[in-house]
Design a protein around this motif. Structure first.
Motif, PDB file in Angstrom:
ATOM      1  N   ILE A   7     -10.011 -13.494  -0.276  1.00  0.00           N
ATOM      2  CA  ILE A   7     -10.137 -13.499   1.182  1.00  0.00           C
ATOM      3  C   ILE A   7      -9.782 -12.106   1.669  1.00  0.00           C
ATOM      4  CG2 ILE A   7      -9.219 -14.425   3.351  1.00  0.00           C
ATOM      5  CD1 ILE A   7      -8.490 -16.996   1.765  1.00  0.00           C
ATOM      6  N   VAL A   8     -10.653 -11.518   2.478  1.00  0.00           N
ATOM      7  CA  VAL A   8     -10.388 -10.221   3.106  1.00  0.00           C
ATOM      8  C   VAL A   8     -10.027 -10.489   4.563  1.00  0.00           C
ATOM      9  CG1 VAL A   8     -11.404  -8.040   3.877  1.00  0.00           C
ATOM     10  CG2 VAL A   8     -11.887  -8.896   1.571  1.00  0.00           C
ATOM     11  N   VAL A   9      -8.857 -10.004   4.974  1.00  0.00           N
ATOM     12  CA  VAL A   9      -8.391 -10.166   6.347  1.00  0.00           C
ATOM     13  C   VAL A   9      -8.427  -8.800   7.028  1.00  0.00           C
ATOM     14  CG1 VAL A   9      -6.503 -10.931   7.837  1.00  0.00           C
ATOM     15  CG2 VAL A   9      -6.890 -12.077   5.641  1.00  0.00           C
ATOM     16  N   SER A  10      -9.061  -8.768   8.191  1.00  0.00           N
ATOM     17  CA  SER A  10      -9.295  -7.520   8.901  1.00  0.00           C
ATOM     18  C   SER A  10      -8.783  -7.591  10.334  1.00  0.00           C
ATOM     19  CB  SER A  10     -10.805  -7.259   8.910  1.00  0.00           C
ATOM     20  OG  SER A  10     -11.130  -6.147   9.685  1.00  0.00           O
ATOM     21  N   SER A  11      -8.475  -6.429  10.872  1.00  0.00           N
ATOM     22  CA  SER A  11      -8.107  -6.287  12.277  1.00  0.00           C
ATOM     23  C   SER A  11      -9.179  -5.448  12.963  1.00  0.00           C
ATOM     24  CB  SER A  11      -6.751  -5.596  12.376  1.00  0.00           C
ATOM     25  OG  SER A  11      -6.518  -5.122  13.675  1.00  0.00           O
ATOM     26  N   SER A  12      -9.542  -5.815  14.173  1.00  0.00           N
ATOM     27  CA  SER A  12     -10.611  -5.104  14.880  1.00  0.00           C
ATOM     28  C   SER A  12     -10.218  -3.695  15.313  1.00  0.00           C
ATOM     29  CB  SER A  12     -11.065  -5.916  16.091  1.00  0.00           C
ATOM     30  OG  SER A  12      -9.984  -6.124  16.985  1.00  0.00           O
ATOM     31  N   ASP A  13      -8.913  -3.379  15.309  1.00  0.00           N
ATOM     32  CA  ASP A  13      -8.503  -2.029  15.712  1.00  0.00           C
ATOM     33  C   ASP A  13      -7.658  -1.327  14.640  1.00  0.00           C
ATOM     34  OD1 ASP A  13      -6.181  -3.530  16.003  1.00  0.00           O
ATOM     35  OD2 ASP A  13      -5.694  -2.752  17.988  1.00  0.00           O
ATOM     36  N   ASP A  14      -7.967  -1.614  13.378  1.00  0.00           N
ATOM     37  CA  ASP A  14      -7.250  -0.981  12.268  1.00  0.00           C
ATOM     38  C   ASP A  14      -7.696   0.480  12.152  1.00  0.00           C
ATOM     39  OD1 ASP A  14      -6.191  -0.106   9.833  1.00  0.00           O
ATOM     40  OD2 ASP A  14      -6.619  -1.985   8.806  1.00  0.00           O
ATOM     41  N   GLY A  59       0.809  -1.204   0.000  1.00  0.00           N
ATOM     42  CA  GLY A  59       0.000   0.000   0.000  1.00  0.00           C
ATOM     43  C   GLY A  59       0.844   1.256   0.000  1.00  0.00           C
ATOM     44  N   TYR A  60       0.225   2.312   0.462  1.00  0.00           N
ATOM     45  CA  TYR A  60       0.832   3.635   0.550  1.00  0.00           C
ATOM     46  C   TYR A  60       2.224   3.557   1.196  1.00  0.00           C
ATOM     47  CZ  TYR A  60       1.038   8.536   2.240  1.00  0.00           C
ATOM     48  OH  TYR A  60       1.391   9.831   2.512  1.00  0.00           O
ATOM     49  N   ARG A  68      -4.945  -6.271  15.748  1.00  0.00           N
ATOM     50  CA  ARG A  68      -3.577  -6.330  15.205  1.00  0.00           C
ATOM     51  C   ARG A  68      -3.204  -5.054  14.454  1.00  0.00           C
ATOM     52  NH1 ARG A  68      -1.285 -11.469  16.385  1.00  0.00           N
ATOM     53  NH2 ARG A  68       0.582 -10.354  15.783  1.00  0.00           N
ATOM     54  N   GLY A  69      -3.881  -3.946  14.753  1.00  0.00           N
ATOM     55  CA  GLY A  69      -3.547  -2.691  14.089  1.00  0.00           C
ATOM     56  C   GLY A  69      -3.804  -2.769  12.594  1.00  0.00           C
ATOM     57  N   HIS A  70      -2.886  -2.201  11.831  1.00  0.00           N
ATOM     58  CA  HIS A  70      -3.044  -2.145  10.365  1.00  0.00           C
ATOM     59  C   HIS A  70      -2.462  -3.389   9.685  1.00  0.00           C
ATOM     60  CE1 HIS A  70      -4.122  -0.238   6.677  1.00  0.00           C
ATOM     61  NE2 HIS A  70      -2.888   0.023   6.290  1.00  0.00           N
ATOM     62  N   ILE A  71      -2.220  -4.426  10.436  1.00  0.00           N
ATOM     63  CA  ILE A  71      -1.690  -5.707   9.935  1.00  0.00           C
ATOM     64  C   ILE A  71      -0.433  -5.451   9.090  1.00  0.00           C
ATOM     65  CG2 ILE A  71      -2.259  -7.964   8.961  1.00  0.00           C
ATOM     66  CD1 ILE A  71      -5.223  -7.269   9.224  1.00  0.00           C
ATOM     67  N   VAL A  77      -5.575  -7.760   2.517  1.00  0.00           N
ATOM     68  CA  VAL A  77      -5.304  -7.569   3.942  1.00  0.00           C
ATOM     69  C   VAL A  77      -5.370  -6.092   4.314  1.00  0.00           C
ATOM     70  CG1 VAL A  77      -3.612  -7.947   5.775  1.00  0.00           C
ATOM     71  CG2 VAL A  77      -3.831  -9.623   3.925  1.00  0.00           C
ATOM     72  N   ALA A  78      -6.152  -5.775   5.345  1.00  0.00           N
ATOM     73  CA  ALA A  78      -6.253  -4.413   5.891  1.00  0.00           C
ATOM     74  C   ALA A  78      -6.793  -3.424   4.860  1.00  0.00           C
ATOM     75  CB  ALA A  78      -4.913  -3.945   6.459  1.00  0.00           C
TER      76      ALA A  78
END
Length: 186
Positions: free
Chosen positions: A128-135, A13-14, A160-163, A98-99
């Motif tokens: 598959i989309v992988v997400s973190s609860s506190d991203d 990403g960025y 896990r933050g921004h993974i 991811v994220a």
């Protein structure tokens, strides 16, 4: 991956993925993982990123799977819905996304141009989309909405933050297993 040869295209990403990021670790572990080099990591522009991805898929000599993080996920969604030809899409075995960031969030980089609104059309390949609860860039509700619209399996890995490298995932075996499962579905 599976019995057939697959090209793994890594889409950071960025600002790219640096040392300690699971994408960089995966590339070091397996030479079949190839980073798609975007024209400008600090000032991403959707059209340029999608055209660069299109060229990388065209150059692949066999089927591809994507290992995408953050803005790389949005690049794939835009590419699949607005840029890719049917022939290009047929080369894609799947995508690990991811994220997924939300362009409407205040933390989304203002230097990124044209990445919103996010296309919500079904992806024509397994994903598959992988997400973190506190991203901070787009947590569970947004990524779940994207996963549902894209026809993706959705996985929440907890806080896990921004993974990314700060998440302490190391070589992230679980993520590699999910990526491998996409290649096996083809």
């Amino acid at each position: 991956m599976s019995g057939q040869k697959l090209n793994v295209l890594v889409l950071p990403g960025y600002q790219n993925s640096g040392a300690g990021h699971w994408q960089t670790v995966w590339e070091a572990l397996d030479p079949t993982f190839v980073r798609v080099q975007m024209p400008d990591w600090d000032y991403p522009e959707r059209d340029a990123w999608c055209r660069t991805l299109d060229a990388a898929v065209a150059a692949a000599d066999s089927a591809v799977v994507f290992a995408a993080h953050s803005l790389g996920c949005l690049t794939i969604a835009f590419w699949a819905s607005q840029y890719a030809s049917a022939g290009q899409l047929a080369k894609v075995a799947g995508a690990l996304l991811v994220a997924v960031p939300d362009p409407s969030e205040p933390h989304f980089p203002r230097d990124a141009s044209g990445f919103g609104p996010v296309p919500l059309a079904c992806l024509p390949f397994a994903s598959i989309v992988v997400s973190s609860s506190d991203d901070p860039y787009g947590g569970g509700p947004f990524s779940r909405t994207c996963a549902s619209a894209w026809g993706s399996r959705w996985i929440d890995i907890g806080p896990r933050g921004h993974i990314n490298a700060d998440s302490g995932l190391g070589d992230w075996d679980e993520g590699r297993r999910w990526l491998a499962s996409l290649g096996e579905e083809r």
